[in-house]
Enzyme design. Sequence first.
Site, PDB file in Angstrom:
ATOM      1  N   ASP A  38      44.140  45.694  55.920  1.00  0.00           N
ATOM      2  CA  ASP A  38      44.536  44.679  54.954  1.00  0.00           C
ATOM      3  C   ASP A  38      45.772  43.944  55.449  1.00  0.00           C
ATOM      4  O   ASP A  38      46.585  44.499  56.198  1.00  0.00           O
ATOM      5  CB  ASP A  38      44.821  45.337  53.597  1.00  0.00           C
ATOM      6  CG  ASP A  38      44.667  44.378  52.423  1.00  0.00           C
ATOM      7  OD1 ASP A  38      43.677  44.509  51.689  1.00  0.00           O
ATOM      8  OD2 ASP A  38      45.535  43.494  52.263  1.00  0.00           O
ATOM      9  N   ASP A  64      45.205  40.894  59.860  1.00  0.00           N
ATOM     10  CA  ASP A  64      44.929  39.504  59.500  1.00  0.00           C
ATOM     11  C   ASP A  64      43.563  39.202  60.096  1.00  0.00           C
ATOM     12  O   ASP A  64      43.411  39.131  61.321  1.00  0.00           O
ATOM     13  CB  ASP A  64      46.004  38.582  60.080  1.00  0.00           C
ATOM     14  CG  ASP A  64      45.751  37.106  59.818  1.00  0.00           C
ATOM     15  OD1 ASP A  64      44.629  36.745  59.398  1.00  0.00           O
ATOM     16  OD2 ASP A  64      46.662  36.289  60.060  1.00  0.00           O
ATOM     17  N   VAL A  65      42.549  39.038  59.257  1.00  0.00           N
ATOM     18  CA  VAL A  65      41.175  38.907  59.751  1.00  0.00           C
ATOM     19  C   VAL A  65      40.943  37.645  60.562  1.00  0.00           C
ATOM     20  O   VAL A  65      39.910  37.514  61.234  1.00  0.00           O
ATOM     21  CB  VAL A  65      40.144  38.979  58.600  1.00  0.00           C
ATOM     22  CG1 VAL A  65      40.195  40.321  57.910  1.00  0.00           C
ATOM     23  CG2 VAL A  65      40.344  37.831  57.609  1.00  0.00           C
ATOM     24  N   ASN A  91      34.970  42.598  53.897  1.00  0.00           N
ATOM     25  CA  ASN A  91      35.269  42.323  52.500  1.00  0.00           C
ATOM     26  C   ASN A  91      36.379  41.297  52.299  1.00  0.00           C
ATOM     27  O   ASN A  91      36.376  40.572  51.306  1.00  0.00           O
ATOM     28  CB  ASN A  91      35.649  43.629  51.794  1.00  0.00           C
ATOM     29  CG  ASN A  91      36.285  43.393  50.447  1.00  0.00           C
ATOM     30  OD1 ASN A  91      35.628  42.937  49.510  1.00  0.00           O
ATOM     31  ND2 ASN A  91      37.586  43.668  50.347  1.00  0.00           N
ATOM     32  N   TYR A 158      34.876  27.445  49.383  1.00  0.00           N
ATOM     33  CA  TYR A 158      34.477  28.810  49.040  1.00  0.00           C
ATOM     34  C   TYR A 158      32.956  28.957  49.076  1.00  0.00           C
ATOM     35  O   TYR A 158      32.413  29.861  49.722  1.00  0.00           O
ATOM     36  CB  TYR A 158      35.012  29.171  47.658  1.00  0.00           C
ATOM     37  CG  TYR A 158      34.696  30.581  47.233  1.00  0.00           C
ATOM     38  CD1 TYR A 158      35.485  31.645  47.642  1.00  0.00           C
ATOM     39  CD2 TYR A 158      33.599  30.859  46.419  1.00  0.00           C
ATOM     40  CE1 TYR A 158      35.196  32.943  47.264  1.00  0.00           C
ATOM     41  CE2 TYR A 158      33.299  32.153  46.032  1.00  0.00           C
ATOM     42  CZ  TYR A 158      34.106  33.195  46.459  1.00  0.00           C
ATOM     43  OH  TYR A 158      33.804  34.481  46.078  1.00  0.00           O
ATOM     44  N   LYS A 162      30.664  31.260  51.765  1.00  0.00           N
ATOM     45  CA  LYS A 162      29.864  32.374  51.266  1.00  0.00           C
ATOM     46  C   LYS A 162      28.381  32.171  51.567  1.00  0.00           C
ATOM     47  O   LYS A 162      27.657  33.135  51.845  1.00  0.00           O
ATOM     48  CB  LYS A 162      30.105  32.568  49.773  1.00  0.00           C
ATOM     49  CG  LYS A 162      31.521  33.028  49.436  1.00  0.00           C
ATOM     50  CD  LYS A 162      31.918  34.296  50.189  1.00  0.00           C
ATOM     51  CE  LYS A 162      33.280  34.815  49.791  1.00  0.00           C
ATOM     52  NZ  LYS A 162      33.654  36.070  50.478  1.00  0.00           N
ATOM     53  N   VAL A 191      34.096  39.648  39.329  1.00  0.00           N
ATOM     54  CA  VAL A 191      34.582  41.022  39.436  1.00  0.00           C
ATOM     55  C   VAL A 191      36.087  40.989  39.209  1.00  0.00           C
ATOM     56  O   VAL A 191      36.767  40.060  39.652  1.00  0.00           O
ATOM     57  CB  VAL A 191      34.266  41.624  40.820  1.00  0.00           C
ATOM     58  CG1 VAL A 191      34.719  43.084  40.883  1.00  0.00           C
ATOM     59  CG2 VAL A 191      32.776  41.525  41.125  1.00  0.00           C
ATOM     60  N   THR A 193      39.190  41.308  40.171  1.00  0.00           N
ATOM     61  CA  THR A 193      39.999  41.436  41.378  1.00  0.00           C
ATOM     62  C   THR A 193      41.162  40.448  41.296  1.00  0.00           C
ATOM     63  O   THR A 193      41.388  39.824  40.255  1.00  0.00           O
ATOM     64  CB  THR A 193      39.165  41.135  42.637  1.00  0.00           C
ATOM     65  OG1 THR A 193      38.813  39.740  42.644  1.00  0.00           O
ATOM     66  CG2 THR A 193      37.895  41.984  42.677  1.00  0.00           C
TER      67      THR A 193
END
Length: 294
Positions: A38, A64-65, A91, A158, A162, A191, A193
Site C-alpha cells: 500500500d 506506489d502501483v 486492488n 474511472y 475499469k 462498497v 471504502t
Amino acid sequence: MANMLKGKTAVISGGAGGIGFALAEEFGRRGMSIVIADIEAEQLAIAEQALQEQDIEVLACQLDVTDYAQWQSVAEQAKERFGKIHMLVNNAGVGGIPGSIEDTNHKTWQWVIDVNLMGVVYGTQALTPALKAHGEGGWIINVASMAGMAGVPYSGAYSATKAAVVSLTEGWAVELKPHGIAVSTLCPAFVKTRIHESMRNIQDKYKSSKLTVPDGKSGSGMFKASALVEGGIDPNILARRVCEALESGQTYIFTHPNYRKPIQGRSAAIDSAFKDAEQSPIVEHLKDDSIDIL
C-alpha cells in the site's frame, strides 16, 4: 475453498484498508500467507499489526502501483519471505475527480489511468512469472467495478479504466489458463471504502493548481455523493463473496445482483446493434465469416 487456499500466498495491492484489507483478513483466515502492499505507510503498519493479532502470516510492503520498479521489489520481498506466490489481487485504485468532459483535467486523467489501469498491468507483469514458476496454478483477481460494465456519466476516467481492467481480465484468462492460473475481475457496486477520499494519496507528479474537487453540481453517478459509498455493503461481505465465486470458478465476480437488469439492458442493446449490422446491405455479407481471434 479453505483447502484450495491453505498454505498458499497472496499479494494484495491497496491491502491496508477497504476491499484489500477485507480480502487479506478473509484469505488469511482460510490459511493463506498475506503480502499487503500500500502507498499509505501509517495505515499499512496498522493493517499489518491487525493481521498479526489474528495470527495471520503477513508481510507489509510500501508500494506506489504506478512505479514498476516498486512492484518488482514487492515480488522479490514476497518470494524471499514466503517462497512461492499463488495469488495476485490488483486492488489499489482511485476514484478520480468527477467532472464533465470539458472540465476534467488532463492530470486527473493521467493519475486515474496510471493507478487504475497501469497499476494492474505492472502488478500482473511483475508477479505472473512467480505465479507460473511453481507450476501449481493460482489466481489473479483484478478489482474493477460495476462502472466497468457500463459507463458512468461525469466519471469518464474511472469508468474507462475499469472497463479496460475487465477487458484485460478476459484476455489474460485465456492466456493464463494453460498455466492453471484463473483470472477473475471483481465488479462491485458501492462498497463502504474510502475511494471517495482518493485525493488523500495523490502523488506529487499528478498534482496541479487546476485540480479541485467540484461542489457536486456537475458530478453525478458513482461519485456524486460520498453518502453512496458510505452506504455501501461492508467489505467483509464482499470478501466472503469473492471466495464463494472463486470456488465456483467465476471470471466475473459480482456482489450486487440488483444490477443485473441494467447490465442485461446493455447486452440487449449490443445484440440489437449486431442484428442491425446483419441486415445492413453494406456489411451483411460478413455475417458468416469465420472468427479468428475470439
